[in-house]
Design a protein around this motif. Sequence first.
Motif, short mmCIF file in Angstrom:
data_model
loop_
_atom_site.label_atom_id
_atom_site.label_comp_id
_atom_site.label_asym_id
_atom_site.label_seq_id
_atom_site.Cartn_x
_atom_site.Cartn_y
_atom_site.Cartn_z
N MET A 150 -1.03 -9.47 -7.59
CA MET A 150 -2.21 -9.60 -8.72
C MET A 150 -3.43 -8.32 -8.71
N ALA A 151 -3.10 -7.52 -7.77
CA ALA A 151 -4.02 -6.65 -7.39
C ALA A 151 -4.06 -5.67 -8.74
N HIS A 152 -5.56 -5.30 -9.09
CA HIS A 152 -5.62 -4.59 -10.30
C HIS A 152 -6.04 -3.23 -10.24
N ALA A 153 -5.92 -2.29 -11.23
CA ALA A 153 -6.20 -1.00 -11.22
C ALA A 153 -7.60 -0.72 -10.87
N GLY A 154 -7.86 0.12 -10.10
CA GLY A 154 -9.21 0.46 -9.62
C GLY A 154 -9.32 0.07 -8.25
N GLU A 155 -8.58 -0.54 -7.70
CA GLU A 155 -8.48 -1.23 -6.34
C GLU A 155 -8.09 0.04 -5.57
N SER A 156 -8.34 0.00 -4.17
CA SER A 156 -7.79 0.95 -3.22
C SER A 156 -7.77 0.47 -1.85
N VAL A 157 -6.72 1.15 -1.10
CA VAL A 157 -6.81 0.93 0.22
C VAL A 157 -6.98 2.14 1.09
N LEU A 208 2.49 1.89 -3.77
CA LEU A 208 1.04 1.48 -4.16
C LEU A 208 0.62 1.89 -5.47
N GLU A 209 0.70 3.17 -5.46
CA GLU A 209 -0.03 3.77 -6.56
C GLU A 209 0.72 3.29 -8.04
N SER A 210 2.12 2.88 -7.69
CA SER A 210 2.86 2.31 -8.93
C SER A 210 2.26 0.96 -9.39
N LYS A 211 1.81 0.31 -8.44
CA LYS A 211 1.23 -0.98 -8.58
C LYS A 211 -0.31 -1.13 -9.09
N GLY A 212 -1.17 0.21 -9.30
CA GLY A 212 -2.32 0.28 -9.55
C GLY A 212 -3.55 0.41 -8.48
N ILE A 213 -3.00 0.63 -7.38
CA ILE A 213 -3.80 0.61 -6.01
C ILE A 213 -3.74 2.23 -5.75
N SER A 214 -5.11 2.57 -5.71
CA SER A 214 -5.00 4.13 -5.28
C SER A 214 -5.22 4.15 -3.50
N TRP A 215 -4.70 5.32 -2.92
CA TRP A 215 -4.84 5.46 -1.52
C TRP A 215 -5.70 6.51 -1.31
N VAL A 216 -6.51 5.84 -0.23
CA VAL A 216 -7.48 6.81 0.25
C VAL A 216 -6.98 7.27 1.73
N ASP A 217 -6.65 8.26 2.01
CA ASP A 217 -5.82 9.01 3.18
C ASP A 217 -6.96 9.42 4.30
N MET A 218 -6.70 8.65 5.43
CA MET A 218 -7.48 8.97 6.62
C MET A 218 -6.50 9.45 7.88
N PRO A 219 -5.94 10.83 7.71
CA PRO A 219 -4.94 11.28 8.76
C PRO A 219 -5.91 11.77 9.87
N ALA A 243 -5.94 -5.84 -2.44
CA ALA A 243 -5.12 -4.67 -2.44
C ALA A 243 -4.55 -4.63 -0.96
N GLN A 244 -5.49 -5.23 -0.02
CA GLN A 244 -4.62 -5.36 1.33
C GLN A 244 -3.58 -6.01 1.62
N MET A 245 -3.66 -7.23 0.80
CA MET A 245 -2.39 -8.37 0.75
C MET A 245 -1.30 -7.24 -0.03
N GLN A 246 -1.38 -6.87 -0.98
CA GLN A 246 -0.53 -6.01 -1.83
C GLN A 246 0.28 -5.12 -0.87
N MET A 247 -0.58 -4.16 -0.13
CA MET A 247 -0.29 -3.27 0.67
C MET A 247 0.63 -3.84 1.77
N ALA A 248 0.51 -4.96 2.60
CA ALA A 248 1.19 -5.78 3.37
C ALA A 248 2.67 -6.25 2.92
N SER A 249 2.52 -6.62 1.52
CA SER A 249 3.82 -7.10 0.83
C SER A 249 4.50 -5.92 0.43
N SER A 250 3.76 -4.90 0.13
CA SER A 250 4.65 -3.65 -0.31
C SER A 250 5.66 -3.13 1.13
N ILE A 251 4.62 -3.16 2.20
CA ILE A 251 5.20 -2.77 3.29
C ILE A 251 6.47 -3.49 3.87
#
Length: 416
Positions: free
Chosen positions: A21-28, A50-61, A314-322
């Motif tokens: 149920m994560a919505h567009a505009g959310e990010s991890v 995650l992007e396909s689920k409307g969650i943007s990815w903020v990269d911290m390499p 969004a965090q929970m969606q990331m965990a589920s996707s992983i």
Amino acid sequence: MRKLMTSVAAAALLMTGAVTMAHAGESVEVLHWWTSGGEATALEVLKKDLESKGISWVDMPVAGGGGSEAMTVLRARVTGGNPPTAVQMLGFDILDWAKEGSLGNLDAVANKEGWDKVVPTALQKFSKYDGHWIAAPVNVHSTNWVWINKEALDKAGGKVPANWDELIALLDNFKKQGITPIAHGGQPWQDATIFDAVVLSFGNDFYKKAFIDLDPDTLGSPKMKEAFDRMTKLRSYVDDNFSGRDWNLASGMVIEGKAGLQFMGDWAKGEFLKAKKVPGKDFVCIRFPGTQGSVTFNSDQFAMFKVSADKVPAQMQMASSIESPTFQSAFNVVKGSVPARTDVPDTAFDDCGKKAIKDLAEANKNGTLFGSMAHGHANPAAVKNAIYDVVTREFNGDLSSDDAVKELVSAVAAAK
């Protein structure tokens, strides 16, 4: 444990019963050290999912293979009250952050999706704290592998070594062929990777008592002296220029036919595949002789930090996707590791990957899946580094095997 249930309570309110149920505009915001070619490609699989689920990815390499630089950056962020959503992390580091009360709670998604039933028990030791899920394991790397040049093996008769004597016979044959028998990089963690496998080859009980239980009698035993004697023997098959060589350059020696074999974790396979080499045709993968049926592992996981309530879905969606079987397959095919759950089909994996999946399931079932000493999953860093020091000194001839055994006992006792 300080308020571990905060995140899961927020999740229960915000997820309306579904992790999708994560919505567009959310990010991890994701802190990691997967910056090399193959690693970055593998991580892109998760980012796109995650992007396909409307969650943007903020990269911290944060570059640096072992993650120590990343942990420095993380400490500053957490101290400043602004932790990332998720952080790539290994073994005991996860538990250390959990003890500080810094990690969130993934029970809502883990229980819903039945992680307890599919994630190997040995991995759960690092994915859970105080009975709660705090991290999502991405993969399982196993470390007791041997990578053999197929042409050199064929010239030696084509038989893979099943025990120590057969291994020595093969190395002698490689020497006769005029190639370096063992491709190795003289770095402490690489020396320890070999020693890890040598000790495991003396039996599961011996490995467990030595490197997991840290039993002084086992560490100081005649059998441990024999393990060091074997390290001395293996050292005689390494070329003169090994000191300081990176592991991937050692892999390159086997790929190019300049060396016969390499003792290295399954990330080495990525180098062979990148060079367009095919398992079974150009190279052969086997467990270190005497260790078939047992697996030593390390596992990359994403530890989920306590974040504000609006960021939890969004965090929970990331965990589920992983943890989704689809992602676990796609990611690990690219990474060279195997899924962190035992129910993922091996269809998309090459022959070495299929073997790794089968070996992992067997070891998990039989209780022969062990956290790798050399790769920080048997004991905390202080103990690991103490063992590193003794192993490298012995391997380089600075300690006799007799002295190494005595040093090992005292070094581990001081580090515990």
